[in-house]
Structure formats: structure tokens, C-alpha cells
Design a protein around this motif. Structure first.
Motif, PDB file in Angstrom:
ATOM      1  N   UNK A  27       0.721  -1.104   0.181  1.00 31.64           N
ATOM      2  CA  UNK A  27       0.096  -0.002  -0.060  1.00 31.64           C
ATOM      3  C   UNK A  27       0.825   1.214  -0.172  1.00 31.64           C
ATOM      4  N   UNK A  28       1.922   1.244   0.769  1.00 34.69           N
ATOM      5  CA  UNK A  28       3.010   2.366   0.785  1.00 34.69           C
ATOM      6  C   UNK A  28       3.428   2.649  -0.606  1.00 34.69           C
ATOM      7  N   UNK A  29       3.757   1.486  -1.414  1.00 34.76           N
ATOM      8  CA  UNK A  29       4.392   1.755  -2.592  1.00 34.76           C
ATOM      9  C   UNK A  29       3.504   2.053  -3.678  1.00 34.76           C
ATOM     10  N   UNK A  30       2.063   1.689  -3.599  1.00 36.26           N
ATOM     11  CA  UNK A  30       0.997   2.115  -4.411  1.00 36.26           C
ATOM     12  C   UNK A  30       0.733   3.577  -4.073  1.00 36.26           C
ATOM     13  N   UNK A  31       0.859   4.009  -2.958  1.00 33.84           N
ATOM     14  CA  UNK A  31       0.548   5.530  -2.788  1.00 33.84           C
ATOM     15  C   UNK A  31       1.620   6.453  -3.168  1.00 33.84           C
ATOM     16  N   UNK A  32       2.803   5.901  -3.142  1.00 32.55           N
ATOM     17  CA  UNK A  32       4.016   6.595  -3.781  1.00 32.55           C
ATOM     18  C   UNK A  32       3.505   6.921  -5.324  1.00 32.55           C
ATOM     19  N   UNK A  33       3.169   5.692  -6.034  1.00 35.25           N
ATOM     20  CA  UNK A  33       2.895   5.443  -7.408  1.00 35.25           C
ATOM     21  C   UNK A  33       1.483   6.482  -7.739  1.00 35.25           C
ATOM     22  N   UNK A  34       0.852   6.553  -6.968  1.00 41.05           N
ATOM     23  CA  UNK A  34      -0.481   7.519  -7.253  1.00 41.05           C
ATOM     24  C   UNK A  34       0.180   8.950  -7.155  1.00 41.05           C
ATOM     25  N   UNK A  35       0.700   9.173  -6.086  1.00 39.52           N
ATOM     26  CA  UNK A  35       1.187  10.618  -5.986  1.00 39.52           C
ATOM     27  C   UNK A  35       2.142  11.115  -7.233  1.00 39.52           C
ATOM     28  N   UNK A  36       3.015  10.007  -7.639  1.00 41.57           N
ATOM     29  CA  UNK A  36       3.810  10.369  -8.798  1.00 41.57           C
ATOM     30  C   UNK A  36       2.993  10.741 -10.128  1.00 41.57           C
ATOM     31  N   UNK A  37       2.067   9.851 -10.275  1.00 43.20           N
ATOM     32  CA  UNK A  37       1.081  10.071 -11.350  1.00 43.20           C
ATOM     33  C   UNK A  37       0.445  11.333 -11.267  1.00 43.20           C
ATOM     34  N   UNK A  38      -0.260  11.744 -10.207  1.00 49.68           N
ATOM     35  CA  UNK A  38      -1.091  12.849  -9.888  1.00 49.68           C
ATOM     36  C   UNK A  38      -0.161  14.255 -10.268  1.00 49.68           C
ATOM     37  N   UNK A  39       0.977  14.000  -9.774  1.00 53.08           N
ATOM     38  CA  UNK A  39       2.066  15.142  -9.701  1.00 53.08           C
ATOM     39  C   UNK A  39       2.323  15.325 -11.257  1.00 53.08           C
ATOM     40  N   UNK A  40       2.603  14.132 -11.953  1.00 52.76           N
ATOM     41  CA  UNK A  40       3.047  14.298 -13.083  1.00 52.76           C
ATOM     42  C   UNK A  40       2.170  14.853 -14.188  1.00 52.76           C
ATOM     43  N   UNK A  41       0.708  14.835 -14.133  1.00 59.90           N
ATOM     44  CA  UNK A  41      -0.328  15.373 -14.713  1.00 59.90           C
ATOM     45  C   UNK A  41      -0.632  17.019 -14.527  1.00 59.90           C
ATOM     46  N   UNK A  42      -0.182  17.541 -13.180  1.00 59.97           N
ATOM     47  CA  UNK A  42      -0.317  19.098 -12.804  1.00 59.97           C
ATOM     48  C   UNK A  42       0.853  19.653 -13.470  1.00 59.97           C
ATOM     49  N   UNK A  43       0.550  20.524 -13.980  1.00 59.23           N
ATOM     50  CA  UNK A  43       1.669  21.455 -14.759  1.00 59.23           C
ATOM     51  C   UNK A  43       2.443  22.271 -13.878  1.00 59.23           C
ATOM     52  N   UNK A  44       1.918  22.628 -12.468  1.00 58.22           N
ATOM     53  CA  UNK A  44       2.561  23.534 -11.665  1.00 58.22           C
ATOM     54  C   UNK A  44       3.543  22.939 -10.654  1.00 58.22           C
ATOM     55  N   UNK A  45       3.513  21.449 -10.728  1.00 61.20           N
ATOM     56  CA  UNK A  45       4.601  21.107  -9.967  1.00 61.20           C
ATOM     57  C   UNK A  45       5.791  20.814 -10.482  1.00 61.20           C
ATOM     58  N   UNK A  46       6.712  21.225  -9.523  1.00 59.82           N
ATOM     59  CA  UNK A  46       8.283  21.433  -9.945  1.00 59.82           C
ATOM     60  C   UNK A  46       9.030  20.167 -10.254  1.00 59.82           C
ATOM     61  N   UNK A  47       9.944  20.258 -10.887  1.00 60.11           N
ATOM     62  CA  UNK A  47      10.770  19.058 -11.487  1.00 60.11           C
ATOM     63  C   UNK A  47      11.357  18.356 -10.119  1.00 60.11           C
ATOM     64  N   UNK A  48      11.783  19.093  -9.063  1.00 59.94           N
ATOM     65  CA  UNK A  48      12.372  18.639  -7.812  1.00 59.94           C
ATOM     66  C   UNK A  48      11.356  17.845  -7.336  1.00 59.94           C
ATOM     67  N   UNK A  49      10.147  18.127  -7.286  1.00 55.39           N
ATOM     68  CA  UNK A  49       9.121  17.436  -6.582  1.00 55.39           C
ATOM     69  C   UNK A  49       9.028  15.820  -7.365  1.00 55.39           C
ATOM     70  N   UNK A  50       9.021  15.849  -8.806  1.00 60.48           N
ATOM     71  CA  UNK A  50       8.879  14.703  -9.401  1.00 60.48           C
ATOM     72  C   UNK A  50      10.014  13.770  -9.292  1.00 60.48           C
TER      73      UNK A  50
END
Length: 80
Positions: A27-50
Motif C-alpha cells: 500500500x505504501x508503494x502504491x501510494x507513492x505511485x499514485x502521488x507520482x502519477x497525479x503530480x506528473x499530470x499537474x503542470x505547476x508541480x516542480x521538477x524537484x518534486x517529481x
């Protein structure tokens, strides 16, 4: 009535054969994957966060899920 386990959902390396949908480590791994997927779709998220999310996911993959088995609440080992 006996409960049948779906063999595809049983974690093969987990010593206690926890279902993937129940295992806290997965579940922890899936949560990280979900965060990465949603962050990659948002334009305003910085490259450092990704990059930090990608690095966390790489670390989880390298460690594997068996690292969390010692603290898993479902892993009930007898004290010897």
C-alpha cells in the motif's frame, strides 16, 4: 465455508502470504505511485518534486516489500 485465495493476489516473497490488497508495504508503494502519477499530470508541480517521488519509488523497489515484514501487524511470529 472455506475462504479461497486468489493466487494472483498472494505476495510470493511475503513469508506470511498476505494479500496484496491488505499488505501495508504494498500500500505504501502504491501510494507513492499514485502521488507520482497525479503530480506528473499537474503542470505547476516542480521538477524537484517529481524527481524526489521517483527516487522514493526507486528506493522502495530496491528494498522490496519484505523489509517491512518485521513491523507488519499481520506477521505474527512466535517468540522463541
Amino acid at each position: 465455508m472455506a475462504v479461497l485465495l486468489n493466487k494472483k493476489k498472494v505476495v510470493s516473497i511475503c513469508p506470511v502470504n498476505i494479500l496484496k490488497s491488505v499488505c501495508p508495504s504494498i500500500q505504501k508503494t502504491r501510494q507513492i505511485r499514485r502521488e507520482l502519477l497525479t503530480a506528473s499530470k499537474v503542470v505547476t508541480v516542480g521538477q524537484k518534486r517529481l524527481e524526489s517521488l521517483r527516487e522514493r519509488l526507486r528506493e522502495r523497489r530496491i528494498k522490496g516489500i519484505s523489509v517491512d515484514c518485521q513491523t507488519c501487524e499481520y506477521n505474527k511470529q512466535t517468540a522463541e
